[in-house]
Every structure is written in C-alpha cells, then in structure tokens.
Write a protein that holds these residues in place. Structure first.
Motif, PDB file in Angstrom:
ATOM      1  N   SER A 295     -46.567 -50.211 -70.265  1.00 29.12           N
ATOM      2  CA  SER A 295     -45.279 -50.201 -69.815  1.00 29.12           C
ATOM      3  C   SER A 295     -44.796 -50.866 -68.568  1.00 29.12           C
ATOM      4  O   SER A 295     -44.025 -51.667 -68.322  1.00 29.12           O
ATOM      5  CB  SER A 295     -44.622 -48.620 -69.844  1.00 29.12           C
ATOM      6  OG  SER A 295     -44.706 -48.034 -70.917  1.00 29.12           O
ATOM      7  N   ASN A 296     -45.928 -50.707 -67.689  1.00 29.83           N
ATOM      8  CA  ASN A 296     -45.881 -51.063 -66.254  1.00 29.83           C
ATOM      9  C   ASN A 296     -46.095 -52.491 -66.342  1.00 29.83           C
ATOM     10  O   ASN A 296     -45.472 -53.349 -65.823  1.00 29.83           O
ATOM     11  CB  ASN A 296     -47.038 -50.643 -65.531  1.00 29.83           C
ATOM     12  CG  ASN A 296     -46.943 -51.165 -64.027  1.00 29.83           C
ATOM     13  OD1 ASN A 296     -46.076 -51.054 -63.291  1.00 29.83           O
ATOM     14  ND2 ASN A 296     -47.938 -52.144 -63.923  1.00 29.83           N
ATOM     15  N   LEU A 297     -46.937 -53.119 -67.450  1.00 30.10           N
ATOM     16  CA  LEU A 297     -47.158 -54.588 -67.570  1.00 30.10           C
ATOM     17  C   LEU A 297     -45.886 -55.166 -68.073  1.00 30.10           C
ATOM     18  O   LEU A 297     -45.762 -56.519 -67.646  1.00 30.10           O
ATOM     19  CB  LEU A 297     -48.340 -54.817 -68.617  1.00 30.10           C
ATOM     20  CG  LEU A 297     -48.823 -56.153 -68.935  1.00 30.10           C
ATOM     21  CD1 LEU A 297     -49.589 -56.418 -67.558  1.00 30.10           C
ATOM     22  CD2 LEU A 297     -49.700 -56.121 -70.139  1.00 30.10           C
ATOM     23  N   ALA A 299     -42.320 -53.725 -68.459  1.00 29.10           N
ATOM     24  CA  ALA A 299     -40.944 -53.203 -68.429  1.00 29.10           C
ATOM     25  C   ALA A 299     -40.301 -53.696 -67.144  1.00 29.10           C
ATOM     26  O   ALA A 299     -40.921 -53.936 -66.230  1.00 29.10           O
ATOM     27  CB  ALA A 299     -41.041 -51.721 -68.434  1.00 29.10           C
ATOM     28  N   MET A 300     -39.191 -53.597 -67.145  1.00 29.81           N
ATOM     29  CA  MET A 300     -38.231 -54.075 -65.762  1.00 29.81           C
ATOM     30  C   MET A 300     -38.631 -53.358 -64.633  1.00 29.81           C
ATOM     31  O   MET A 300     -38.676 -53.929 -63.480  1.00 29.81           O
ATOM     32  CB  MET A 300     -36.915 -53.883 -66.136  1.00 29.81           C
ATOM     33  CG  MET A 300     -36.170 -55.114 -66.943  1.00 29.81           C
ATOM     34  SD  MET A 300     -36.059 -56.312 -65.958  1.00 29.81           S
ATOM     35  CE  MET A 300     -34.747 -56.084 -64.674  1.00 29.81           C
ATOM     36  N   ASN A 301     -39.049 -52.173 -64.639  1.00 33.04           N
ATOM     37  CA  ASN A 301     -39.346 -51.349 -63.349  1.00 33.04           C
ATOM     38  C   ASN A 301     -41.065 -51.472 -63.288  1.00 33.04           C
ATOM     39  O   ASN A 301     -41.585 -50.696 -62.346  1.00 33.04           O
ATOM     40  CB  ASN A 301     -39.156 -49.825 -63.714  1.00 33.04           C
ATOM     41  CG  ASN A 301     -39.685 -49.041 -64.793  1.00 33.04           C
ATOM     42  OD1 ASN A 301     -40.365 -49.840 -65.674  1.00 33.04           O
ATOM     43  ND2 ASN A 301     -39.424 -47.948 -64.944  1.00 33.04           N
ATOM     44  N   GLY A 302     -41.655 -52.237 -63.824  1.00 32.96           N
ATOM     45  CA  GLY A 302     -43.040 -52.424 -63.660  1.00 32.96           C
ATOM     46  C   GLY A 302     -43.326 -53.139 -62.151  1.00 32.96           C
ATOM     47  O   GLY A 302     -42.582 -53.831 -61.746  1.00 32.96           O
ATOM     48  N   THR A 303     -44.502 -52.944 -61.712  1.00 33.99           N
ATOM     49  CA  THR A 303     -44.862 -53.469 -60.395  1.00 33.99           C
ATOM     50  C   THR A 303     -46.390 -54.256 -60.442  1.00 33.99           C
ATOM     51  O   THR A 303     -46.825 -53.870 -61.269  1.00 33.99           O
ATOM     52  CB  THR A 303     -45.013 -52.310 -59.282  1.00 33.99           C
ATOM     53  OG1 THR A 303     -46.163 -51.306 -59.908  1.00 33.99           O
ATOM     54  CG2 THR A 303     -43.486 -51.463 -59.098  1.00 33.99           C
ATOM     55  N   PHE A 309     -41.955 -56.519 -59.344  1.00 36.82           N
ATOM     56  CA  PHE A 309     -41.498 -57.329 -60.581  1.00 36.82           C
ATOM     57  C   PHE A 309     -42.831 -56.924 -61.469  1.00 36.82           C
ATOM     58  O   PHE A 309     -44.005 -56.653 -61.368  1.00 36.82           O
ATOM     59  CB  PHE A 309     -41.496 -58.841 -60.199  1.00 36.82           C
ATOM     60  CG  PHE A 309     -42.917 -59.498 -59.731  1.00 36.82           C
ATOM     61  CD1 PHE A 309     -43.685 -59.948 -60.590  1.00 36.82           C
ATOM     62  CD2 PHE A 309     -43.340 -59.399 -58.381  1.00 36.82           C
ATOM     63  CE1 PHE A 309     -44.922 -60.606 -60.185  1.00 36.82           C
ATOM     64  CE2 PHE A 309     -44.617 -59.961 -57.917  1.00 36.82           C
ATOM     65  CZ  PHE A 309     -45.175 -60.629 -58.874  1.00 36.82           C
ATOM     66  N   PRO A 310     -42.462 -57.058 -62.866  1.00 36.28           N
ATOM     67  CA  PRO A 310     -43.374 -56.932 -63.817  1.00 36.28           C
ATOM     68  C   PRO A 310     -44.482 -57.849 -63.943  1.00 36.28           C
ATOM     69  O   PRO A 310     -44.424 -58.900 -63.951  1.00 36.28           O
ATOM     70  CB  PRO A 310     -42.486 -56.827 -65.292  1.00 36.28           C
ATOM     71  CG  PRO A 310     -41.237 -57.392 -64.955  1.00 36.28           C
ATOM     72  CD  PRO A 310     -41.201 -57.455 -63.592  1.00 36.28           C
ATOM     73  N   PRO A 311     -45.898 -57.327 -64.152  1.00 35.27           N
ATOM     74  CA  PRO A 311     -47.027 -58.334 -64.098  1.00 35.27           C
ATOM     75  C   PRO A 311     -46.856 -59.240 -65.078  1.00 35.27           C
ATOM     76  O   PRO A 311     -47.504 -60.397 -65.026  1.00 35.27           O
ATOM     77  CB  PRO A 311     -48.043 -57.314 -64.608  1.00 35.27           C
ATOM     78  CG  PRO A 311     -47.575 -56.037 -63.875  1.00 35.27           C
ATOM     79  CD  PRO A 311     -46.264 -55.956 -64.176  1.00 35.27           C
ATOM     80  N   VAL A 312     -46.073 -59.110 -66.369  1.00 31.19           N
ATOM     81  CA  VAL A 312     -45.942 -60.117 -67.385  1.00 31.19           C
ATOM     82  C   VAL A 312     -45.605 -61.447 -66.836  1.00 31.19           C
ATOM     83  O   VAL A 312     -45.990 -62.476 -67.192  1.00 31.19           O
ATOM     84  CB  VAL A 312     -45.288 -59.692 -68.629  1.00 31.19           C
ATOM     85  CG1 VAL A 312     -43.726 -59.405 -68.123  1.00 31.19           C
ATOM     86  CG2 VAL A 312     -45.151 -60.332 -69.884  1.00 31.19           C
ATOM     87  N   ILE A 313     -44.596 -61.371 -65.823  1.00 34.50           N
ATOM     88  CA  ILE A 313     -44.174 -62.561 -65.228  1.00 34.50           C
ATOM     89  C   ILE A 313     -45.261 -63.528 -64.601  1.00 34.50           C
ATOM     90  O   ILE A 313     -45.350 -64.608 -64.693  1.00 34.50           O
ATOM     91  CB  ILE A 313     -43.007 -62.463 -64.258  1.00 34.50           C
ATOM     92  CG1 ILE A 313     -41.796 -61.578 -64.871  1.00 34.50           C
ATOM     93  CG2 ILE A 313     -42.748 -63.790 -63.352  1.00 34.50           C
ATOM     94  CD1 ILE A 313     -40.986 -61.281 -63.762  1.00 34.50           C
ATOM     95  N   GLY A 377     -44.631 -52.722 -74.749  1.00 36.34           N
ATOM     96  CA  GLY A 377     -44.506 -52.283 -73.355  1.00 36.34           C
ATOM     97  C   GLY A 377     -43.107 -52.205 -72.649  1.00 36.34           C
ATOM     98  O   GLY A 377     -42.501 -51.464 -71.871  1.00 36.34           O
ATOM     99  N   TRP A 378     -42.145 -53.264 -73.094  1.00 33.94           N
ATOM    100  CA  TRP A 378     -40.764 -53.500 -72.659  1.00 33.94           C
ATOM    101  C   TRP A 378     -39.867 -52.672 -73.548  1.00 33.94           C
ATOM    102  O   TRP A 378     -39.065 -51.970 -72.847  1.00 33.94           O
ATOM    103  CB  TRP A 378     -40.452 -54.845 -73.029  1.00 33.94           C
ATOM    104  CG  TRP A 378     -38.820 -55.080 -72.560  1.00 33.94           C
ATOM    105  CD1 TRP A 378     -38.175 -55.051 -71.528  1.00 33.94           C
ATOM    106  CD2 TRP A 378     -37.859 -55.309 -73.589  1.00 33.94           C
ATOM    107  NE1 TRP A 378     -36.753 -55.289 -71.463  1.00 33.94           N
ATOM    108  CE2 TRP A 378     -36.711 -55.220 -72.904  1.00 33.94           C
ATOM    109  CE3 TRP A 378     -37.681 -55.115 -75.010  1.00 33.94           C
ATOM    110  CZ2 TRP A 378     -35.466 -55.416 -73.501  1.00 33.94           C
ATOM    111  CZ3 TRP A 378     -36.646 -55.303 -75.720  1.00 33.94           C
ATOM    112  CH2 TRP A 378     -35.361 -55.567 -74.893  1.00 33.94           C
ATOM    113  N   SER A 379     -40.107 -52.754 -74.966  1.00 30.92           N
ATOM    114  CA  SER A 379     -38.864 -51.796 -75.700  1.00 30.92           C
ATOM    115  C   SER A 379     -39.113 -50.418 -75.788  1.00 30.92           C
ATOM    116  O   SER A 379     -38.492 -49.280 -75.572  1.00 30.92           O
ATOM    117  CB  SER A 379     -38.708 -52.076 -76.984  1.00 30.92           C
ATOM    118  OG  SER A 379     -40.137 -52.047 -77.627  1.00 30.92           O
TER     119      SER A 379
END
Length: 464
Positions: A295-297, A299-303, A309-313, A377-379
């Motif tokens: 989820s952290n990876l 989701a919008m509230n990931g760091t 900002f989410p690590p997927v970016i 992880g997002w949904s």
C-alpha cells in the motif's frame, strides 16, 4: 511561394479570425452578457487571431517563397498558378492542421451548447491558447528534423498544462500533480512492453488482461497465507510465462499476432476468474488485507524516504531512465531497432529475430503483471477489470509519443511524453466536470489530430 498563394493565406487568416470571433459573438449574446462586453471581447478575439495568423502562418509562408516550384507550359514559359489551385495545394499540404482546428472548434461549440456555463472568457482564452499551440507546433515541426515527435508532444503537453492552470482551481497544486504522476506511473509501466513490442512491428493486446489477472491473483495468493513479496515474484514470473507464450505463438503466426495476443488475454482472464472464484460467490473479485508495504508503495499517501510521494513514481522514473539510456546504448536495444527497421538486413547480420521477438513479449508480460501487483497496492482490493482502461491507453500513449507501429522508429522516451499528455488531458477533462461519456468522446477527438500531425511520418524502410 506565389502571390496568389499569399493572397489565399491572407484571406484564410481573415476568415479564421472572423469565424472564431463570430462564434464568440453568437454565444456571448446567447449567454445574455452585456452588449458592450460582448463587442469588446469579439473585437479583441478577432485582432488576436488575425495577429497570430500573421505572426506565424504568413511569416513562415513568406520565408518559403523562394522554395515554391515553378510551373511552365508546353513552350517553357512560366505560368502563375491560379488562386484556386494555390488554395487547394495549401489545404492539401496542411490538411492535418486544418482538421485539428475544425475539431477543436467543433468540440468547443458542442460543449458550449450542452454544458451550462462552459462558454466564458476564460474558456475562449483557453481555446485560443490550444489553437495557437497547435498551429505553432505544426509549422515549427517542419524545421525540427530530429525528434519531431518529442517537440510536438512537449508543445501539446505545455498547452494542456497552461489551459488546465487557467481553467481549473488547484490544477497546479502539489496534490494534483502528485495524483497525475501516480496514475502516469501505472500507465507508463504498462507501456514498457507495448513500446518494445511496437519497435519490432508488433502489438500486445493481452496487457490489460494480464494486469487484471495479476491484480486478482496476487491478493488470492496472499489470502492463502503466502508472504506478499513471494507472491509478487510468482505473479511476475507467471506474467513472463504468458509473455513467452505470446511471443512464441505470435512469431509462428505473424499475420495473426494481434488476434492471438487478444485471445491469450481473454484466456488468462478467464482461467484466473475460474481459479480464484472456487468456493466463492464473487467471480472476478477477491477481498482481503493488502500488505502495508505494498500500500505504501503505490497508494496516494505513500512516502519515499520520508518524502510525501508514493515510491511507484520513483520506480517509474528509474525504469524510464534505464530504458531510454539502455535502448540506445546496449546491443539488445540496437538490435531491436535493427529488426524493427529491416528484418532482412538484420537476419543477414545473424541477429536472431525469434529470440528478440519472444524476449520483447516476455518483458511485456512480466511488466504488465508487475503493474497489476502495484495497482493492488493503490486500490486495496482485487478486481479483474482493473486493467481494461489500459487496452486503449497503452496503444494511444505509444502512438501519440511517436513510436511507429510498423517498427524501427521511436522509443520509450517518446512514450513517456505520450503518457504525460494523456494523463494531463484526463485530469483536465475530469477537472472541468465532464462525465465519463463526454471524456471518452473528447479524448478520442483530441487524439486524432495529434496522431495525424506526427505519428504518420514515413517509415524507416522507405528512407534507407
């Protein structure tokens, strides 16, 4: 360029300015605005369009006057082309730009009639910005030989961002930019395989089905008690196997590769729903707890390292940088371009077409499965249809970016531009309050002139 052609261009500019100003005049009175305000804005619109036409179209035409071909009769005497012939030649040469202008005006008119409050001074300014950037990018692209697609794509991206900033409150706020980058990351990762396959002259229509199957399958395995990271590895490897199957079969049946990958995609989606719905009443959906690290990876509230900002970016940025550099500077990348450009020449250099074709599809399957895992992880829940939007979006991003579907031209850097254009456009349409049906309508209409402008350049095989 002849005097008759220049005259035709001048009258065309006046006609365009008159039409645009006339539309504003009609809708201004239709909206019940004060007459003085309508007249002032109409005059300003006419002057602005006429000036823009003179500043760009006419100056460019005057600069190419000496390059106009000479027309001679049977006796060898110079013959001046008629005004009608010059007009037809101008329209034929710039038909893509004219089509884009007509579509923009048509969309603006339809929205103004059907959407209450759409017609406003700010929207007229936004329309003029888009028209100006369309004309500017089309004419300037004639002088940009290298990376023409990137130039036009970046121009369109800047135009959409400027219009969105003018029209939508909070469009340039950090939260909205983070949201756009997050969804662009999912689309960008899904486009990795599509770009590599397209460079070989193929297409992979199984991508959305693999994404949906991975999304459901991952949560199903986690629900069985399997550690999350092991489940992600297994799902990714299954995606690679599906890609290998796509590659082997489509290589053997080159003429049927499009339908074959679509069929394998349907089969993948079907077998996933069968397996995950055993003992459950919900086919195509899996419910369970998603690991916090996943989820952290995504989701919008990931760091990321404490940053908001989410690590997927960051993952997408790293993947994009690696592909952009690697495709131009590694043997695999150069051979991929060689095969897409001319298979016969590549085979004479002892480059195995089957090996690279199958490898591209395997990468496509693996990255698609990984994208499905990240979307979980997002949904927070498994849904078999989560990948359906990517059937069209991956193709659109690749084509809008300028990668030829015939192979041999383009690259992932261009696809990144296409992804950003699509995401900013989607955010803009949502921001102005259009429902899904209108979004799809306008989305398709705006993509057509983009593709017509710079996605139909001559194939590399015709230039060797």
């Amino acid at each position: 360029m002849s005097q008759s052609t220049l005259a035709a261009l001048k009258w065309t500019g006046l006609a365009v300015a008159f039409i645009v100003a006339g539309i504003g005049l009609i809708f201004g009175f239709y909206q019940g605005l004060p007459a003085q305000q309508v007249i002032l804005y109409t005059a300003a619109t006419f002057a602005l369009v006429a000036w823009a036409w003179r500043a760009f179209a006419m100056r460019w035409s005057e600069g190419t006057r000496t390059a106009a071909p000479e027309i001679r009769d049977a006796d060898g005497n110079l013959v001046a082309p008629s005004g009608r012939a010059a007009w037809r030649g101008f329209v034929r040469k710039n038909r893509a730009v004219i089509a884009g202008l007509i579509i923009l005006l048509l969309v603006f008119g339809i929205c103004s009639i059907t959407i209450e409050g759409f017609f406003s001074v700010l929207n007229i300014i936004s329309l003029l910005v888009l028209v100006g950037l369309l004309v500017f990018s089309a004419f300037m692209s004639k002088f940009v030989v290298e990376n023409r697609s990137a130039f036009i794509g970046l121009t369109v991206l800047v135009g959409l961002f400027v219009v969105g900033s003018l029209k939508i409150d909070g469009f340039i706020y950090p939260a909205n930019i983070k949201s756009m980058l997050l969804f662009a990351s999912f689309l960008g990762l899904a486009c990795v395989g599509q770009t590599m396959v397209a460079l070989l002259g193929g297409l992979d229509l199984s991508i959305p089905f693999v994404i949906g199957a991975a999304n459901v399958g991952l949560l199903y395995l986690i629900g069985l008690g399997m550690p999350g990271w092991i489940a992600v590895i297994i799902i990714t490897l299954v995606g690679v196997l599906i890609g290998l199957l796509n590659g082997f079969l489509s290589f053997r049946l080159q003429g049927q590769a499009l339908i074959l990958t679509l069929g394998i995609g349907f089969a993948t989606s079907g077998i996933t729903q069968i397996l995950t719905s055993l003992g459950s009443r919900f086919a195509g959906n899996v419910f369970g707890a998603v690991p916090e690290w996943l989820s952290n990876l995504a989701a919008m509230n990931g760091t990321t390292f404490g940053l908001d900002f989410p690590p997927v970016i960051l993952v997408w940025l790293v993947v994009a940088a690696a592909l952009i550099v690697g495709m131009k500077n590694t043997v695999y990348g150069r051979y991929l371009y060689a095969l897409g450009g001319n298979r016969t020449s590549a085979s004479r250099l002892s480059i195995s077409e089957r090996r690279y074709w199958v490898a591209a599809y395997a990468i496509s399957g693996g990255v698609s499965a990984l994208t499905g895992c990240l979307l979980l992880g997002w949904s927070g829940g498994g849904f078999i249809g989560v990948g359906q939007p990517y059937l069209f979006m991956t193709l659109a991003a690749v084509v809008i970016g300028g990668t030829s579907l015939l192979g041999g031209a383009g690259g992932y850097g261009f696809t990144v531009i296409g992804v950003l254009v699509l995401q900013v456009l989607t955010s803009f349409l949502v921001g102005i309050g259009l429902n899904y049906q209108w979004q799809q309508f306008i989305f398709g209409l705006l993509i057509l002139p983009m593709v017509a402008l710079y996605a139909r350049s001559p194939h590399i095989r015709t230039q060797v």
